[in-house]
Design an enzyme around this catalytic site. Structure first.
Site: not given
Ligand code: HSE
Length: 436
Positions: A33, A105, A129, A190, A205
């Site tokens: 950097a 995102k 990113e 989750e 995304k």
């Molecule tokens: N929940 C996302 C996944 C990861 O299962 O790929 C974070 O974007």
């Protein structure tokens, strides 16, 4: 030169990964950097845990406003998630002249236009990113590495949870609900997996990638989003017998009429590299007119893989902080005054191939009726599979793969097929992409 000062909002999985990697590799990172990068302040509601995770080495506060208003902070990392508080804090940080790094995102896909405008007016950078495919440097590749190209299409496995579920369904022949429970037990999914399994996370995304690829504003509301909840183990098995695998793909394509922006389960030829991306891994295919097809593969989530992307942004910002804002890489790859107004196509206007599964009475003329309907709609059949009825059964499955046709066309044909008295229930339709 004195080190650049970073304030971290939210020290969960990615935040602690960022802190640890930055510390572990600090010398290497500073050599790259040109100066040190130091997290000096962390905001988290759980201050005790935050102090523990940072070994008591940084100032910990429970009010994120204290970080975005602190005059000593140069860069704010937003790892809170969601669109409410996170948006407010990001806009405040920008207004205070701070650069922002975010892994959010949902925030970029829904409020990116407003955020980039504010950042441009203030002359600060917003880097994201880590928002797409975790540790895979796909934003960098699209925005810089492929800058010579007219991007033709992108197809990505950009949600690890659903890819893990689909891999398990195929491997073990289990149904969606069973695998989802197992994924939750193992911590892959989750407790509320809605955004993942309904395709929303992947669509966020994809929306970001499409903007960078085609130079259009972010338009999450125009994306067609379908998840994997209706997929059955039967379809995965039939697809396999026909030489295909089913993946939850995010697809964006530039066509003569507009831009396709869609997330849905997709059959892809099992010989393609991307068809063999299993478990929670991510992969993105990009086709450019000069480079041809390229493939990017890696971990799309997790503490240190995502931290790897966050820190890459920190290094970029550190290198460019003193550069004239006009000479920085534009947020969405294209100069803000050169953005296109190319429309995003509604799903009815998308052209692709299809897998159709129908449950029918096993008697003469049924297949002829179905093929007649398809022929009358100018839909050509590419392959077909008819199962022997099980012992004592009078009904069976017919599976057809079609050549390319428009979505509105296949929908009309399906309505006619479902109206046949010999067809039982609804027709299962899954889109198919050769990715060639
Ligand atoms: N929940 C996302 C996944 C990861 O299962 O790929 C974070 O974007």
């Amino acid at each position: 030169m004195k080190s650049i000062k970073v304030g971290l909002l939210g020290i969960g999985t990615v935040g602690s990964g960022t802190f640890n990697v930055l510390k572990r590799n600090q010398e290497e990172i500073a050599r790259r950097a040109g100066r040190g990068i130091e997290i000096t302040m962390v905001a988290d509601l759980n201050t005790e845990r935050a102090t523990e995770l940072t070994n008591g080495e940084v100032k910990v506060v429970n009010d994120a406003n204290l970080v975005v208003n602190d005059p000593d902070i140069d860069i704010v990392i937003e790892l809170i998630g969601g669109y409410g508080l996170a948006k407010d804090l990001v806009l405040k940080a920008i207004a205070n002249g701070k650069h922002v790094v975010t892994a959010n995102k949902a925030l970029i896909a829904t409020h990116g236009n407003e955020i980039f405008k504010a950042a441009q007016e203030k002359g600060v950078m917003v880097a994201f990113e880590a928002a797409v495919a975790g540790g895979i440097p796909i934003i960098k590749a699209l925005r810089e590495g492929l800058t010579a190209n007219r991007i033709q299409w992108i197809a990505g496995i950009i949600n690890g949870t659903t890819n893990f579920i689909l891999s398990e369904m195929r491997d073990k022949g289990l149904d969606f609900d069973v695998v989802l429970k197992e994924a939750q037990r193992l911590g892959y999914a989750e407790a509320d997996p809605t955004f993942d399994i309904e395709g929303v996370d992947a669509a966020h995304k994809l929306t970001i990638m499409a903007s960078i690829a085609f130079g259009i504003p972010v338009q999450f509301d125009k994306a067609h989003v379908e998840g994997i909840t209706k997929l059955q183990a039967t379809d995965i098995r039939y697809a396999e017998q026909l030489g295909y695998r089913i993946k939850l793909l995010g697809i964006t394509r530039q066509t003569a009429n507009g831009i396709e922006l869609r997330v849905h389960p997709t059959l892809i030829p099992s010989g393609r590299l991307i068809a063999n991306v299993e478990g929670a891994m991510n992969a993105v295919m990009v086709r450019g007119d000069a480079v041809g097809e390229t493939l990017y593969y890696g971990k799309g989530a997790g503490s240190e893989p995502t931290a790897s992307a966050v820190i890459a942004d920190l290094v970029d910002i550190t290198r460019l902080a003193t550069a004239d804002p006009e000479h920085r890489v534009p947020y969405l790859a294209f100069q803000p005054h050169a953005m296109a107004s190319t429309p995003v196509l509604p799903i009815q206007d998308v052209t692709t191939s299809y897998y159709l599964r129908m449950h029918v009475a096993d008697k003469p003329g049924v297949l002829a009726d179905v093929t007649r309907i398809l022929a009358d709609s100018s839909i050509s059949i590419d392959a077909m599979l008819q199962k022997e009825p099980s012992e004592g059964e009078t009904q069976t499955d017919i599976i057809m793969l079609t050549h390319q046709t428009q979505e509105r066309n296949i929908e009309a044909a399906i309505a006619k097929i479902e109206a046949l008295s010999t067809v039982v229930g609804t027709v299962m339709k899954i889109r198919l992409e050769e990715l060639g």
